[in-house]
Design a protein around this motif. Structure first.
Motif, short mmCIF file in Angstrom:
data_model
loop_
_atom_site.label_atom_id
_atom_site.label_comp_id
_atom_site.label_asym_id
_atom_site.label_seq_id
_atom_site.Cartn_x
_atom_site.Cartn_y
_atom_site.Cartn_z
N SER A 42 61.91 32.37 83.67
CA SER A 42 61.17 32.66 81.94
C SER A 42 60.39 34.07 82.43
O SER A 42 59.75 35.07 81.53
CB SER A 42 60.42 31.46 81.61
N PHE A 46 60.86 38.36 82.01
CA PHE A 46 60.14 38.55 80.69
C PHE A 46 59.32 40.21 81.77
O PHE A 46 59.37 40.70 80.86
CB PHE A 46 57.92 37.90 81.29
N LEU A 97 56.03 35.06 74.35
CA LEU A 97 56.80 33.90 73.80
C LEU A 97 57.41 33.74 75.42
O LEU A 97 57.73 32.59 75.09
CB LEU A 97 57.62 34.10 72.92
N PHE A 98 58.31 34.89 76.09
CA PHE A 98 59.07 34.29 77.40
C PHE A 98 57.76 33.72 78.30
O PHE A 98 58.44 32.95 78.84
CB PHE A 98 59.83 35.36 77.70
N ALA A 101 57.29 30.26 77.76
CA ALA A 101 57.93 28.88 77.09
C ALA A 101 57.81 28.89 78.71
O ALA A 101 58.16 28.80 80.08
CB ALA A 101 59.03 30.45 77.08
N GLY A 107 62.42 30.14 75.27
CA GLY A 107 61.51 31.16 74.78
C GLY A 107 62.93 31.69 73.63
O GLY A 107 62.15 31.87 72.76
N CYS A 111 62.12 32.63 69.43
CA CYS A 111 62.09 34.26 69.01
C CYS A 111 62.77 33.40 67.69
O CYS A 111 62.89 33.49 66.27
CB CYS A 111 62.85 34.87 69.51
#
Length: 204
Positions: A42, A46, A97-98, A101, A107, A111
């Protein structure tokens, strides 16, 4: 790297040529940036997410200028700049969000839920109180955001806040410095209810 840029410039033009060498460096920076935050896909996603955004922005720059010219849009206008701010804010939030997550799939699920199960009820005071957020917290956040906004606005207008403060008498500079430090200590993460946690970098 310089030879690569010169060769690419001759073959694919002055705009896309330099992007090749620059993109290689940009890839390394954002890959390491993601990996530095933790040993998880993750975090790598990102970093790659921001790499792709910046790369695409550089690639479509000339096309955007042409479209703006045909539509008679001025990039210097206030409305256009506000649009850029909103666009950037949305893209950054999606990236966060990612970042938060537990996995890349999680993630994407987050979304998707923004469009399928989004509700303003999640922003109610009742929900915030369950998360431990009270009115005082919102006031502190509001004051901080106003402060950051004013400083950013002055910087955009060419007024360097740092240089202005540096011109103050040393006594007032230290007063401001200690006031900001106390503000963070009292109202920040070290205030009432603070719970220390292990840093995410400890995964390494």
């Amino acid at each position: 790297m310089k030879n690569l840029t010169s060769s690419a410039r001759k073959k694919i033009g002055n705009h896309f040529g330099p992007l090749i060498a620059g993109s290689m460096a940009l890839f390394c920076v954002w890959f390491c940036n993601g990996l530095w935050h933790g040993a998880a896909w993750s975090f790598i996603f990102f970093g790659m997410y921001h790499f792709v955004l910046i790369l695409l922005g550089n690639m479509i720059g000339p096309a955007v200028k042409k479209v703006n010219g045909k539509l008679h849009l001025r990039a210097e206008s206030r409305g256009y700049r506000y649009m850029q701010i909103v666009r950037t804010a949305i893209l950054v939030v999606i990236g966060e969000l990612f970042f938060r997550a537990v996995s890349v799939q999680s993630g994407f699920n987050l979304c998707g839920r923004m469009f399928t199960t989004f509700s303003f009820t999640g922003l109610s005071f009742d929900t915030m109180s369950k998360l431990g957020i009270d009115v005082q917290d919102l006031i502190i956040v509001g004051i901080t955001l106003v402060f950051v906004f004013i400083v950013s606005l002055l910087n955009e207008k060419g007024i360097s806040v740092r240089e202005k403060i540096a011109a103050w008498p040393i006594v007032w500079r230290w007063v401001l410095l200690y006031a900001l430090i106390l503000y963070i200590v009292i109202f920040g993460a070290y205030g009432f209810g603070y719970i220390p946690v292990d840093p995410m970098y400890a995964q390494f």
